[in-house]
Design a protein around this motif. Structure first.
Motif, short mmCIF file in Angstrom:
data_model
loop_
_atom_site.label_atom_id
_atom_site.label_comp_id
_atom_site.label_asym_id
_atom_site.label_seq_id
_atom_site.Cartn_x
_atom_site.Cartn_y
_atom_site.Cartn_z
N LEU A 1 0.81 -1.22 0.00
CA LEU A 1 0.00 0.00 0.00
C LEU A 1 0.85 1.27 0.00
O LEU A 1 0.42 2.31 -0.54
N LYS A 2 2.04 1.22 0.59
CA LYS A 2 2.86 2.44 0.68
C LYS A 2 3.35 2.91 -0.68
O LYS A 2 3.84 4.05 -0.82
N GLU A 3 3.23 2.06 -1.70
CA GLU A 3 3.61 2.46 -3.05
C GLU A 3 2.61 3.45 -3.64
O GLU A 3 2.90 4.11 -4.64
N ILE A 4 1.45 3.54 -3.03
CA ILE A 4 0.44 4.51 -3.46
C ILE A 4 0.72 5.82 -2.73
O ILE A 4 0.64 5.91 -1.50
N THR A 5 1.08 6.85 -3.47
CA THR A 5 1.53 8.12 -2.89
C THR A 5 0.51 8.71 -1.94
O THR A 5 0.87 9.22 -0.86
N TRP A 6 -0.75 8.67 -2.32
CA TRP A 6 -1.79 9.27 -1.46
C TRP A 6 -1.84 8.59 -0.10
O TRP A 6 -1.95 9.25 0.93
N LEU A 7 -1.72 7.26 -0.06
CA LEU A 7 -1.73 6.54 1.20
C LEU A 7 -0.45 6.80 2.00
O LEU A 7 -0.49 6.87 3.24
N ALA A 8 0.66 6.94 1.32
CA ALA A 8 1.92 7.23 2.01
C ALA A 8 1.84 8.58 2.71
O ALA A 8 2.28 8.73 3.86
N LYS A 9 1.28 9.59 2.04
CA LYS A 9 1.12 10.91 2.65
C LYS A 9 0.11 10.86 3.81
O LYS A 9 0.30 11.52 4.83
N PHE A 10 -0.92 10.08 3.60
CA PHE A 10 -1.93 9.94 4.66
C PHE A 10 -1.29 9.34 5.91
O PHE A 10 -1.57 9.76 7.03
N ASN A 11 -0.42 8.38 5.74
CA ASN A 11 0.25 7.74 6.88
C ASN A 11 1.11 8.73 7.66
O ASN A 11 1.16 8.69 8.89
N GLU A 12 1.75 9.66 6.96
CA GLU A 12 2.62 10.64 7.62
C GLU A 12 1.82 11.73 8.34
O GLU A 12 2.38 12.47 9.15
N ALA A 13 0.53 11.82 8.06
CA ALA A 13 -0.31 12.83 8.71
C ALA A 13 -1.04 12.25 9.92
O ALA A 13 -2.12 12.71 10.29
N TYR A 14 -0.46 11.25 10.54
CA TYR A 14 -1.14 10.51 11.61
C TYR A 14 -1.53 11.38 12.80
O TYR A 14 -2.53 11.12 13.47
N ARG A 15 -0.76 12.44 13.08
CA ARG A 15 -1.12 13.30 14.22
C ARG A 15 -2.36 14.14 13.91
O ARG A 15 -3.15 14.43 14.80
N LYS A 16 -2.53 14.53 12.66
CA LYS A 16 -3.69 15.34 12.29
C LYS A 16 -4.95 14.49 12.15
O LYS A 16 -6.05 14.95 12.45
N THR A 17 -4.80 13.28 11.67
CA THR A 17 -5.98 12.42 11.47
C THR A 17 -6.53 11.90 12.79
O THR A 17 -7.70 11.52 12.88
N GLY A 18 -5.68 11.87 13.83
CA GLY A 18 -6.14 11.38 15.13
C GLY A 18 -6.24 9.87 15.21
O GLY A 18 -6.77 9.34 16.18
N MET A 19 -5.73 9.16 14.21
CA MET A 19 -5.83 7.70 14.22
C MET A 19 -4.90 7.08 15.26
O MET A 19 -5.16 5.99 15.75
N GLY A 20 -3.80 7.74 15.57
CA GLY A 20 -2.88 7.20 16.56
C GLY A 20 -2.09 6.01 16.06
O GLY A 20 -1.60 5.20 16.85
N VAL A 21 -1.93 5.89 14.73
CA VAL A 21 -1.21 4.77 14.12
C VAL A 21 -0.24 5.32 13.08
O VAL A 21 -0.60 6.19 12.27
N HIS A 22 0.99 4.80 13.08
CA HIS A 22 1.98 5.23 12.09
C HIS A 22 2.81 4.03 11.65
O HIS A 22 3.49 3.40 12.47
N PHE A 23 2.73 3.70 10.35
CA PHE A 23 3.50 2.58 9.81
C PHE A 23 4.91 3.05 9.47
O PHE A 23 5.12 4.14 8.94
N THR A 24 5.87 2.20 9.80
CA THR A 24 7.28 2.47 9.49
C THR A 24 7.87 1.25 8.80
O THR A 24 7.21 0.20 8.69
N ASP A 25 9.12 1.38 8.35
CA ASP A 25 9.76 0.24 7.71
C ASP A 25 10.03 -0.89 8.71
O ASP A 25 10.15 -2.05 8.32
N GLY A 26 10.09 -0.54 9.99
CA GLY A 26 10.38 -1.55 10.99
C GLY A 26 9.16 -2.11 11.69
O GLY A 26 9.28 -2.98 12.56
N GLY A 27 7.97 -1.65 11.34
CA GLY A 27 6.76 -2.14 12.00
C GLY A 27 5.68 -1.08 12.05
O GLY A 27 5.48 -0.33 11.08
#
Length: 398
Positions: free
Chosen positions: A292-318
């Motif tokens: 999924l991280k190959e999709i640019t829109w989802l990658a940007k969405f993941n980095e905005a985790y503090r604004k979305t309030g989801m409390g989840v952030h994917f990294t290369d290590g987990g």
């Protein structure tokens, strides 16, 4: 010859004497008929009291039987000649049935109902949770006031406190906390008095911190199967489950589960970025993060985790899991699955859901929880599945 004549004369004379004697025996001395004289002594006449012989009885019975047959024949003829008796009229039951139908009481109309959940600290503390009836044209405010003590502000349109738990503006010594309400898993974009309820809505009030997690968490997963059934304000479009080709079997399993829950229109789609961003209905994206991280829109969405309030952030290590204060609470490096939801601001009728795994095992666990054990995420804002255990997100501060 003279001798013969003499003999004949004597015979005739004897016959005459006998005839005259018989006539004398048939009359009374005064000339009355003996048959007409009554015996007043009461003594039975010997001749009349003789026992009847068998022949006489048989003859009498025959006469009686003959008379009975004649009488029966006569009655039969009279019945045959008589006009037929009028048959009783058949009861007019049609009219009675109509009257009975009119007299039957109307079937009671089942009251419309909704589920009301009132909690604290992102669903951790339950204050009230029941399925309750509602009246016509009720609003969320009417519902809340019918079951709890409510303090309002701004001309009664907004809630300031429930059961004595009031809004906190925050400051040096106090954290900023407030009441937020969600309908069918979507955070409301207006006051409680402005939202009109519909039958089977799921209304959820929660009192929590919000100064570090964005203005509000726009969507949550703990009201599943909403928003896929009734949606926010009942205006949601058809549901789309998106996946990569290798995960299509999981998408099919998810679609089957949604339909079993009552979702009317559900389809499987490819990972279409435009359809994710400009949603025409609720969208559920599932897959492994490395894909999924190959999709640019989802990658940007993941980095905005503090604004979305989801409390989840994917990294290369987990995957990193955050607390309600916005602090890193835990980093999961082994297999993990995330079940999360978000929206394009408040009142988004077509929210975005994510079923994402750090690997194939994590994805399978997330899909299994949603499709086979959805009660395990009931009352949660977001959820993480780690080693078969479901964690409530955001995490509690340490």
């Amino acid at each position: 010859m003279m001798k013969n004549i003499l003999i004949k004369g004597l015979v005739l004379l004897g016959i005459l004497v006998l005839f005259l004697g018989a006539c004398a025996c048939g009359s009374s001395p005064n000339g009355e008929d003996v048959g007409q004289v009554l015996d007043l002594t009461g003594a039975p006449d010997e001749e009349n009291t003789k026992a009847p012989v068998e022949g006489d009885v048989a003859e009498g019975d025959k006469q009686v039987e003959l008379k009975q047959e004649i009488d029966a024949e006569k009655v039969s003829q009279e019945k045959a000649q008589a006009p037929p008796a009028a048959l009783p009229k058949e009861a007019d039951t049609k009219g009675e049935d109509k009257n009975l139908a009119l007299a039957q009481p109307e079937k009671p109309v089942l009251a419309e109902q909704v589920t009301l959940r009132v909690t604290k600290n992102f669903g951790r503390e339950i204050i009230f949770h029941e399925t309750v009836p509602i009246k016509k044209d009720w609003t969320v405010m009417d519902l809340l006031q019918a079951h709890l003590e409510v303090e309002t502000k701004w001309d009664g349109g907004f809630v300031n406190g429930i059961n004595g738990l009031e809004s906190e503006k925050g400051g040096i010594r106090k954290e900023r906390q407030d009441w937020f309400f969600y309908v069918n898993g979507v955070c409301a974009d207006g006051g409680a008095a402005a939202y009109r309820l519909q039958s089977n809505d799921q209304v959820w009030w929660d009192y929590h911190l919000w100064n570090n997690m964005g203005s509000a968490i726009s969507a949550l997963v703990g009201s599943y199967p909403e928003p896929f059934i009734h949606s926010y304000r009942g205006k949601g479009g058809p549901v789309t489950v998106m996946s990569s080709p290798q995960d299509q079997h999981l998408a099919e399993k998810t679609v089957k589960a949604l339909k079993a829950q009552g979702a009317a229109k559900v389809a499987i789609g490819s990972l279409d970025v435009a359809a994710m961003e400009n949603r025409k209905g609720p969208v559920l994206v599932l897959g492994v993060w490395d894909d999924l991280k190959e999709i640019t829109w989802l990658a940007k969405f993941n980095e905005a985790y503090r604004k979305t309030g989801m409390g989840v952030h994917f990294t290369d290590g987990g995957v990193e899991l955050f607390t309600s204060h916005g602090e890193l609470g835990e980093t999961v490096k082994e297999s993990a699955g995330i079940i999360a939801a978000t929206g394009a601001g408040l009142g988004d009728e077509n929210p975005l859901w994510l079923l994402v795994g750090t690997d194939a095992q994590g994805l399978n666990e997330a899909v299994k929880i949603l499709t086979e054990s959805p009660k395990k995420i009931s009352g949660m804002y977001q959820a993480a599945v780690v080693s078969g255990k479901v964690l409530r997100l955001p995490l509690e501060p340490k």
